[in-house]
Design an enzyme around this catalytic site. Structure first.
Site, mmCIF file in Angstrom:
data_model
loop_
_atom_site.group_PDB
_atom_site.id
_atom_site.type_symbol
_atom_site.label_atom_id
_atom_site.label_comp_id
_atom_site.label_asym_id
_atom_site.label_seq_id
_atom_site.Cartn_x
_atom_site.Cartn_y
_atom_site.Cartn_z
ATOM 1 N N CYS A 191 0.884 -1.162 0.000
ATOM 2 C CA CYS A 191 0.000 0.000 0.000
ATOM 3 C C CYS A 191 0.920 1.209 0.000
ATOM 4 O O CYS A 191 1.505 1.544 1.028
ATOM 5 C CB CYS A 191 -0.900 0.009 1.235
ATOM 6 N N CYS B 160 -0.765 4.316 2.252
ATOM 7 C CA CYS B 160 -0.879 4.280 3.721
ATOM 8 C C CYS B 160 -0.378 2.922 4.185
ATOM 9 O O CYS B 160 0.807 2.639 4.042
ATOM 10 C CB CYS B 160 -2.280 4.646 4.227
ATOM 11 N N SER B 161 -1.261 2.084 4.735
ATOM 12 C CA SER B 161 -0.781 0.785 5.199
ATOM 13 C C SER B 161 -1.887 -0.253 5.079
ATOM 14 O O SER B 161 -2.022 -1.109 5.935
ATOM 15 C CB SER B 161 -0.310 0.881 6.651
ATOM 16 N N CYS B 162 -2.696 -0.153 4.012
ATOM 17 C CA CYS B 162 -3.803 -1.088 3.825
ATOM 18 C C CYS B 162 -3.276 -2.518 3.806
ATOM 19 O O CYS B 162 -2.294 -2.815 3.116
ATOM 20 C CB CYS B 162 -4.549 -0.772 2.531
#
Lengths: 219, 190
Positions: free
Chosen positions: B92, B95-97
C-alpha cells in the site's frame, strides 16, 4: 494531495529492515493508540477516508520522522479537535477540562467482537452500468487535487488495461471531506513496468492499482 | 509518546467518549485472536481442496468468510495465486492497507517508507532484502492496495509435501509468504 504519504517511486529511504519474530506491538502506548483510534472512530464523527487524510496532512518532515502509531495519534488528535470532541484546553491540561459535546454511543467491551467482525463495508449498489470493461485500455488523469485522493502520483497520466471491474465503492475524494459517499465503480488497472517507469523498468514487472472510474479516461 | 497517549486516553475517558475496557478488548483481539494463522488456514485449505481454491479465486470474500474470517480490513478480499511464472507482491504505497482479518496487524516494515516507496518500482531489490531471489524467468506482479480491496497472496505449495495434512501444511505458510515477501517453507527434514 501530493503529500508525504504518496511514497510510490520515491527514493532515498534505504533498505527494508524486516524484524525476526516481530511482536504485534513494540510498546505499551502503541496498543493504546490502536484502541483509542478504533474507539474514537466508532463514535461515527468521521469516516476512514477522513482519518487517512488527517494522517497524510501532517507536515512532511513530521510524517517522515514519526513511526506509524505516532502518525496515528497525531492524526487522531487533529480529528478530535476538528470535530469538537477534544479542545486545545483539554490537550494543554492533559485531562478533560471542557465538557463532552452531547451524548454519544460509546463502544463497550461487549460490542467489540461484533463491531470488528462487521467491519465497515464500502461497497455500494450502482444505478448505472460501468463505463469500462475488462480488457479496455484506459489512461489515468494527469491531476493534482489539493484534497484527499487515492490515485498515486506514480500512476498518473499512464496507460493501462482494465483487469477487473470490482463494483461500486464509496469515493474517498469526496467522502474524506464530508461531501458524501458519491459511489463510483472501482477497477483493477494493470500497467507494464515501462508504462510507469520508462525503458529502464525491471523486465517482466507489472503493477496494478485499484482506481475509481472518475480517475480514468478511455485510451 | 507514552505520556502523550496516556493524556489523550485520560481526556477521552474523562469525557465519557471512550471506554477503556473496549480498548483492552481490541488489543486482546489483535494480540491473541486475529493473526497470520488465519491466512495460513486459508492457504492450506486452498492447497488441499480444489473446489475451495476455485471459490477463493472467484469470490475470496465469501470463501474466506466460510472459514470464519471476516471483518475490519477484510471486508473486500481478493486472493492472488503465485504460479511457476508469476510472483505476486502486495503493498500500500499511500498508507498501510493490509488484510487484517487474515493476517492481523501489519509488520513495521510493511508500513515504512523503504518498502512503500520501492515495492512498485524495484520489487526484485525488495525481495532480495528478504533473502528471496526469484528465477530469472519469473515475472513480478505488484498489487498496490489503493482502494478497499485487500489482497492475500496464495504462495505455491512446496514440493515434497504430498503426505502432509492441512494442519501440517498451514505450519509452512509464513506471514511474509502471504504478502509476497517470501515463499512457503519446506518441511523440516527429520
Amino acid at each position: 494531495m501530493n503529500g508525504p504519504q504518496d511514497l510510490g517511486g520515491q527514493m532515498g529511504f534505504g533498505l527494508v529492515a524486516p524484524e525476526i519474530d516481530e511482536p504485534v506491538f513494540h510498546a505499551g502506548w502503541e496498543k493504546r493508540v490502536l484502541g483509542l483510534t478504533l474507539c474514537a472512530g466508532a463514535l461515527g464523527k468521521w469516516t476512514i477516508d477522513e482519518s487517512r487524510h488527517a494522517r497524510e496532512s501532517l507536515h512532511p518532515a513530521e510524517y517522515y520522522a514519526s513511526s506509524y502509531y505516532e502518525i496515528w495519534i497525531k492524526g487522531l488528535e487533529a480529528l478530535l479537535l476538528r470535530h469538537g470532541l477534544v479542545t486545545e484546553a483539554d490537550l494543554a491540561a492533559g485531562k478533560a477540562v471542557d465538557p463532552a459535546p452531547g451524548v454519544m454511543q460509546v463502544l463497550t467491551a461487549d460490542d467489540v467482537p461484533a463491531r470488528l467482525a462487521r467491519g465497515g463495508p464500502c461497497d455500494r449498489p450502482m444505478p448505472t452500468p460501468p463505463r469500462f470493461a475488462v480488457g479496455d485500455r484506459v489512461r489515468t488523469l494527469r491531476t493534482n487535487p489539493v484534497g484527499h485522493t487515492r490515485l498515486p502520483r506514480y500512476a498518473r497520466d499512464c496507460v493501462g488495461t482494465i483487469e477487473a471491474v470490482n463494483g461500486g465503492f464509496v469515493f474517498p475524494d469526496t467522502n474524506a471531506h464530508g461531501a458524501g459517499e458519491a459511489p463510483d465503480y472501482v477497477y483493477t488497472v494493470v500497467f507494464t513496468g515501462q508504462a510507469l517507469w520508462g525503458e529502464s523498468a525491471s523486465p517482466g514487472l507489472s503493477v496494478s492499482i485499484d482506481a475509481w472510474e472518475s480517475y480514468l479516461v478511455a485510451a | 509518546m507514552t505520556a502523550r497517549v496516556r493524556a489523550l486516553e485520560s481526556i477521552l475517558v474523562g469525557k465519557g467518549l471512550v471506554n477503556p475496557a473496549a480498548i483492552d478488548a481490541i488489543i486482546e483481539t489483535y494480540e491473541e485472536k486475529i493473526g497470520p494463522r488465519n491466512g495460513a488456514h486459508v492457504v492450506a485449505k486452498a492447497w488441499t481442496d480444489p473446489d475451495f481454491a476455485v471459490w477463493l479465486k472467484t469470490d475470496a470474500s465469501a470463501a474466506i468468510a466460510s472459514l470464519g474470517y471476516t471483518g475490519r480490513q477484510g471486508e473486500h478480499m481478493r486472493a492472488v495465486f503465485n504460479t511457476a511464472g508469476v510472483h505476486n507482491l502486495v503493498v500500500c504505497t499511500l498508507c498501510s492497507c493490509y488484510p487484517w482479518s487474515v493476517l492481523g496487524l501489519p509488520p513495521v516494515w510493511y508500513k515504512s517508507p523503504p518498502y512503500r516507496s520501492r515495492a512498485v518500482m524495484d520489487p526484485h531489490g525488495i525481495l532480495a532484502e528478504f533473502g528471496l531471489v526469484l528465477p530469472a524467468d519469473t515475472s513480478v506482479r505488484v498489487w498496490d492496495s489503493t482502494a478497499e480491496l485487500r489482497y492475500l497472496v496464495i504462495p505455491q505449495r512446496p514440493a515434497g509435501t504430498d503426505d502432509l495434512d492441512a494442519e501440517a501444511l498451514a505450519g509452512l505458510v509464513t506471514r511474509d509468504s502471504m504478502i509476497g515477501a517470501g515463499l512457503a517453507r519446506f518441511p523440516a527434514t527429520p
